[in-house]
Design a protein around this motif. Sequence first.
Motif, short mmCIF file in Angstrom:
data_model
loop_
_atom_site.label_atom_id
_atom_site.label_comp_id
_atom_site.label_asym_id
_atom_site.label_seq_id
_atom_site.Cartn_x
_atom_site.Cartn_y
_atom_site.Cartn_z
N LEU A 12 1.84 1.39 -3.51
CA LEU A 12 0.35 1.47 -3.89
C LEU A 12 0.02 3.34 -3.69
CD1 LEU A 12 -1.61 0.26 -5.71
CD2 LEU A 12 -2.90 0.30 -4.08
N LEU A 13 0.37 4.22 -2.94
CA LEU A 13 0.30 5.21 -2.68
C LEU A 13 1.07 6.41 -3.12
CD1 LEU A 13 -1.14 6.96 -0.66
CD2 LEU A 13 0.29 7.06 1.70
N PHE A 34 -7.80 -0.84 4.21
CA PHE A 34 -8.36 -1.63 3.59
C PHE A 34 -8.82 -3.11 4.26
CE2 PHE A 34 -8.38 -4.07 -0.95
CZ PHE A 34 -9.18 -3.67 -1.52
N ASP A 35 -7.65 -3.66 5.21
CA ASP A 35 -7.77 -5.01 4.85
C ASP A 35 -8.85 -5.56 5.45
OD1 ASP A 35 -6.79 -3.05 6.74
OD2 ASP A 35 -5.08 -4.82 7.98
N SER A 76 0.88 4.43 -7.46
CA SER A 76 0.40 4.97 -8.87
C SER A 76 -1.55 3.21 -9.41
CB SER A 76 -0.72 5.58 -9.27
OG SER A 76 -2.23 5.83 -9.93
N SER A 77 -0.23 3.29 -10.28
CA SER A 77 -0.77 2.36 -11.22
C SER A 77 0.15 1.43 -11.23
CB SER A 77 -0.73 2.92 -12.46
OG SER A 77 0.21 2.31 -13.12
N SER A 98 -1.15 11.68 -3.82
CA SER A 98 -0.81 10.79 -2.43
C SER A 98 -1.90 10.42 -2.78
CB SER A 98 -1.36 10.84 -1.44
OG SER A 98 -0.75 12.07 -0.12
N TYR A 99 -1.38 9.12 -3.53
CA TYR A 99 -2.29 8.23 -4.41
C TYR A 99 -2.99 6.82 -3.18
CZ TYR A 99 0.50 10.33 -8.00
OH TYR A 99 0.91 10.85 -8.64
N TYR A 100 -3.85 7.45 -2.92
CA TYR A 100 -4.97 6.36 -2.00
C TYR A 100 -5.31 5.37 -3.28
CZ TYR A 100 -4.42 10.05 1.51
OH TYR A 100 -4.22 11.55 2.06
N LEU A 101 -5.52 4.15 -2.35
CA LEU A 101 -5.31 2.80 -3.31
C LEU A 101 -5.49 2.97 -5.24
CD1 LEU A 101 -9.08 2.34 -2.19
CD2 LEU A 101 -6.98 1.02 -1.27
N GLY A 102 -3.85 3.73 -5.00
CA GLY A 102 -3.16 3.97 -6.61
C GLY A 102 -3.74 5.12 -6.99
N THR A 103 -4.78 5.94 -6.48
CA THR A 103 -5.86 7.01 -7.02
C THR A 103 -5.05 8.04 -7.66
OG1 THR A 103 -7.41 6.16 -6.21
CG2 THR A 103 -8.35 7.82 -6.93
N LEU A 124 -9.79 3.97 3.49
CA LEU A 124 -9.88 2.72 2.69
C LEU A 124 -8.69 2.37 2.68
CD1 LEU A 124 -12.31 1.07 2.03
CD2 LEU A 124 -12.51 1.98 -0.61
N HIS A 125 -8.14 3.56 2.05
CA HIS A 125 -6.74 2.68 1.97
C HIS A 125 -5.78 2.19 2.93
CE1 HIS A 125 -2.45 3.02 -0.34
NE2 HIS A 125 -2.42 3.18 1.12
N ILE A 126 -6.39 3.12 4.19
CA ILE A 126 -5.71 2.61 5.75
C ILE A 126 -6.16 1.57 6.15
CG2 ILE A 126 -5.34 3.34 8.22
CD1 ILE A 126 -5.13 6.49 6.55
N PHE A 164 0.70 -1.70 -0.23
CA PHE A 164 -0.16 0.30 0.17
C PHE A 164 0.76 0.94 -0.09
CE2 PHE A 164 -3.19 -2.75 0.58
CZ PHE A 164 -4.27 -2.72 -0.10
N LYS A 195 -11.32 -5.40 -6.19
CA LYS A 195 -11.82 -5.91 -4.65
C LYS A 195 -12.82 -4.87 -3.59
CE LYS A 195 -7.63 -8.12 -3.47
NZ LYS A 195 -5.55 -8.43 -3.56
N ILE A 196 -12.63 -3.62 -4.43
CA ILE A 196 -13.56 -3.06 -3.97
C ILE A 196 -15.23 -3.31 -3.35
CG2 ILE A 196 -14.19 -0.62 -3.59
CD1 ILE A 196 -11.75 0.20 -5.37
N GLU A 197 -15.94 -3.03 -3.67
CA GLU A 197 -17.58 -3.11 -3.10
C GLU A 197 -17.86 -2.13 -3.53
OE1 GLU A 197 -17.37 -4.87 0.99
OE2 GLU A 197 -16.41 -7.09 -0.30
N ARG A 233 -13.89 -2.86 2.52
CA ARG A 233 -13.42 -2.04 1.27
C ARG A 233 -14.73 -1.70 0.43
NH1 ARG A 233 -10.98 -8.21 -0.42
NH2 ARG A 233 -8.23 -6.97 0.71
N THR A 234 -15.76 -1.30 1.29
CA THR A 234 -16.35 -0.13 0.54
C THR A 234 -16.33 1.12 -0.14
OG1 THR A 234 -18.16 -1.50 2.47
CG2 THR A 234 -19.45 -0.14 1.65
N TYR A 235 -16.88 0.88 -0.90
CA TYR A 235 -16.49 2.39 -1.48
C TYR A 235 -17.33 3.47 -1.18
CZ TYR A 235 -15.40 5.84 -5.52
OH TYR A 235 -15.32 6.66 -6.47
N VAL A 239 -5.41 -3.95 -5.22
CA VAL A 239 -7.51 -3.28 -5.58
C VAL A 239 -8.21 -3.37 -5.98
CG1 VAL A 239 -6.21 -1.56 -3.14
CG2 VAL A 239 -6.91 -0.88 -5.89
#
Lengths: 112, 399
Positions: free
Chosen positions: A46-47, B75-76, A50-51, B130-135, B71-73, A43, A110-112, B79-81, A107
């Motif tokens: 990822l932070l 995530f384990d 990103s990709s 900062s790319y939380y969850l790669g965003t 969600l990033h922190i 993570f 896995k996101i719901e 997992r709800t968006y 991820v």
Amino acid sequence: MGRTVVTILLMTLTVFASDMNVYERNCVECHKKLPVSLDKFFFNYLLKYSSERRVKQALRNYLKHPRKKASLATEELVARYGLMPKTTLSDKELKEAIDIYWEKYKVFGKIE
Amino acid sequence: MSVSNVTATGINRSERITLVRFIALYSFLVLMILILGSTIYFKLQKDLMLQTKRLELEEYSKELIDGLKLLHIYFDRYRTYPRNPLYRSAIYDADHVQIFSTLKHPEGVRLDRVIYTTDGVIQYIHVLDSYYLGTKYTVVEIDDDRRWFVQTWNSILIYGGTLLVIFLIAGVVLMRLFLAPMRNAIHLLDRFIKDTTHELNTPVSAILSNIEMIDTEKIDPKTAKKIRRIEIGARTISTIYQDLTYLALNHKIASQDEHVDVSSLVQERIDYFRILGESKKITFETDIQPGVRLYIDRGKMARLIDNLLSNAIKYNKRGGEIFVRLRPKELVIKDSGIGMEEDQIKEVFKRYKRLESGAGGFGIGLSIVAMIANEYDLDIDIRSRKGYGSEVRVKWDEQ
């Protein structure tokens, strides 16, 4: 140092060759003894990156040339456990290990 | 019908054409300017609307990023968006790959822009540090209620339409102002032609009637020949006079239609033109069926026949012949003259068109024929071969 790694590698190869993959043999084995967990690191990557492409590239670069500047671990961790040793895996094996690592923690889906 | 605005030069028609052309060009330019203005106005209104919506969307975006951070922190475990009924959203990574989306129109997302409309929705893009969850990119989407769109279009139509009308009125006024001096000059010329034409009638009639009264047997042959030449000249002037009067006045006056005995009229006109033909040694050959009738203004039918005969003489060679045949529903006048090329035939009905400058005349003859034919639905067919002569067929339906 390098010799011990090779020895361990050879041992693990002979013992677990049948049911463990390159990631489990080479990454999990070592990290499970350390408090630096692999999922937290994923993570962190990822932070910062990103990709998928950028994360994998950064991981590959770091594993091949571990440098303090490129490390995402906190300074305390580095001071305590030192930098990770340079990888001994071939490019193919390294790629395979990183691919498994990505698949395990990604991820996507896995996101719901 | 009033004849006050009838002109010999056709100024009204020309002026109308000029006016129409000017207005067309002018409207085109005015429309171009209005379209340009409207486009700028539309864009400004859209930007204004987007700026207003942007504040709202920025708030939503912050809320979404906070949700992503949590969600990033965790995530384990969790997992709800982060969702909100007020807006829809999506997250993309640094390589523009979609990580998750609740958007209505994910295909319209443009990550290189900040705020835009697509397919009835407004989308706002925010780039994360900062790319939380790669965003790397968050997209927040709300419905576009299109109120601004309807309002903007209403303004454009109302103000644009008003401006167009004002511009057009100004254009017409200016045009009339510019044309006034030219129109005055032409009106003067027009009056002159009318007056001259009118003044021509009395002397020509006097000459012709007096010549008819001369007993040619009582005078010596030399004088008789001279008088004959005078008669030819006077008749030519008379024909031109008739044409001019027709153009200047007659065709604007209501026709007095009646059942005309075309057979006798054609014979009468041939007799009239025989003397003109003699000067070029042209002989007439006729095949006229008696009793052919047509419901038409007698004067106009005479103008039509006169002009066809006059042309047949004018464009004939010396010693040539003219063949006239009349049948019910058809009049054929054929000459052995110079003929025309294929492409010249289409041109002959234009006013002031003369195929042979040496032949004299004003070139108004066939244009008069065309006007009359048009009024009475007569069908005119011209066949011609260069060097062999022309044949004009006038056809009509039985009435």
